[in-house]
Every structure is written in C-alpha cells, then in structure tokens.
Design a protein around this motif. Sequence first.
Motif, short mmCIF file in Angstrom:
data_model
loop_
_atom_site.label_atom_id
_atom_site.label_comp_id
_atom_site.label_asym_id
_atom_site.label_seq_id
_atom_site.Cartn_x
_atom_site.Cartn_y
_atom_site.Cartn_z
N ASP A 25 0.82 -1.21 0.00
CA ASP A 25 0.00 0.00 0.00
C ASP A 25 0.86 1.26 0.00
O ASP A 25 0.34 2.36 -0.08
CB ASP A 25 -0.92 0.02 1.23
CG ASP A 25 -2.03 -1.01 1.12
OD1 ASP A 25 -2.37 -1.40 0.00
OD2 ASP A 25 -2.56 -1.41 2.17
N PRO A 90 1.91 1.36 9.46
CA PRO A 90 1.59 2.27 8.36
C PRO A 90 1.22 3.65 8.90
O PRO A 90 0.78 3.78 10.04
CB PRO A 90 0.38 1.62 7.69
CG PRO A 90 0.39 0.20 8.15
CD PRO A 90 1.03 0.20 9.50
N ASP A 92 -1.31 5.56 8.02
CA ASP A 92 -2.75 5.64 8.24
C ASP A 92 -3.14 4.64 9.34
O ASP A 92 -2.87 3.44 9.22
CB ASP A 92 -3.48 5.32 6.94
CG ASP A 92 -4.98 5.47 7.03
OD1 ASP A 92 -5.53 5.48 8.16
OD2 ASP A 92 -5.62 5.57 5.97
N ASP A 94 -5.84 3.30 9.98
CA ASP A 94 -6.81 2.30 9.51
C ASP A 94 -6.20 1.32 8.53
O ASP A 94 -6.92 0.53 7.92
CB ASP A 94 -8.02 3.00 8.87
CG ASP A 94 -8.84 3.75 9.89
OD1 ASP A 94 -8.87 3.32 11.07
OD2 ASP A 94 -9.45 4.77 9.52
N GLU A 95 -4.88 1.36 8.34
CA GLU A 95 -4.20 0.41 7.46
C GLU A 95 -3.33 -0.51 8.31
O GLU A 95 -2.89 -0.15 9.40
CB GLU A 95 -3.32 1.15 6.45
CG GLU A 95 -4.12 1.88 5.40
CD GLU A 95 -3.23 2.51 4.34
OE1 GLU A 95 -2.00 2.29 4.36
OE2 GLU A 95 -3.77 3.24 3.50
#
Length: 191
Positions: A25, A90, A92, A94-95
């Motif tokens: 990602d 990560p 973020d 939410d990752e």
Amino acid sequence: MQLVVARIGRAHGIKGEVTVEVRTDEPELRLGPGAVLGTEPASAGPLTIATGRVHSGRLLLRFEGVHDRGGAEALRNILLIAEVDPEELPEDPDEFYDHQLMDLDVVLADGTEIGRITEITHLPSQDLFIVERPDGSEVMIPFVEEIVTEIDLEEQRAVIDPPPGLIDELIDELEETDLPEASDPSGKGER
C-alpha cells in the motif's frame, strides 16, 4: 522482517524497464529510486531501483545494471522483498501490514468465534481474509469496513459483522454444536 512488495512483470520498451505488480500500500516508500530490494529467488538480487514512473496506470521500474530489454525480460516473475521493522506501522491508523493481521482471531460482535486468519489474498477490488474455522474448513471474509468493523491488535482479534448469507451456515453449525442434548419431554427416557 521481510515483506513481498512487488512482482516483476514483462519488459517494457528497449531500455531495461519492467512492469511491476505492486503488492504494497506504500509503493512510494518501498519502490522509490535508490531502494535496495531482496529477491525471490535470492540469486537474482539484490536489486537497486534506478528509476520509477507510472505509464498508463502501471508502475514501471528500471534497476541499476539493467539497460536493455533482454536484461529486463530475465527478471520476469521475480518477487521483490523489502526489509521492514516488525514494529513499524503504516502512516494511516486504519491500514495494516499483512503480518499484523495473520493469526488474529475472527469473532462476531457478541464474541462468537468464527476462526483464525491464516492468509490474506489481495485482489484488484478488495482484500480477503482466509479464515480457518475450528473444524479445519475455510471461509473467505472481505476485508472491507462494512464487514470488518474492528481490528484490535492488542487483543489479537478482528471483529466482523457479516451480511446475511456470508457465514450464516457457519453460525448455524456453531450454534448446533453448542446446544445441550435435547431432553425427552415425557421424562420417561429410552428403555
């Protein structure tokens, strides 16, 4: 910890560029110029990225020492591996990295155990958790916010709210195995 971040595809043009199937990602972090990546098979690397660009929605890379189509074609299907600190998260919140999600217990909001994540499959439209059920069979759970409502790394669990039909048979089976044996309403029992 080593993570697969890409797979080299076919050669592009005559100057040593290759297409890559991105498996991270964070391609800008893992696949930028100057990055040194391990390979699978190991005998093909390590490879250092010389340049990278996007062409028609596809990432193209050129590696140091690869200057022609023949050299690029020889790299086809090689996996690119980045060394990552296992504690790294990560940017973020939410990752998640795959290694953080592996072996998490999968439960419903009420705590009903569904199974354990044994594999994560990355598809173009979404990722899937492959969950091993207590009986050894597997169920696929789409890793989308509407279904996977919570990832709790401290408790090592993923909470899901599946739509009707996704795992209803599994829930029915679990409820049947948890029910006490039916008693004889007459009280006489078998003779």
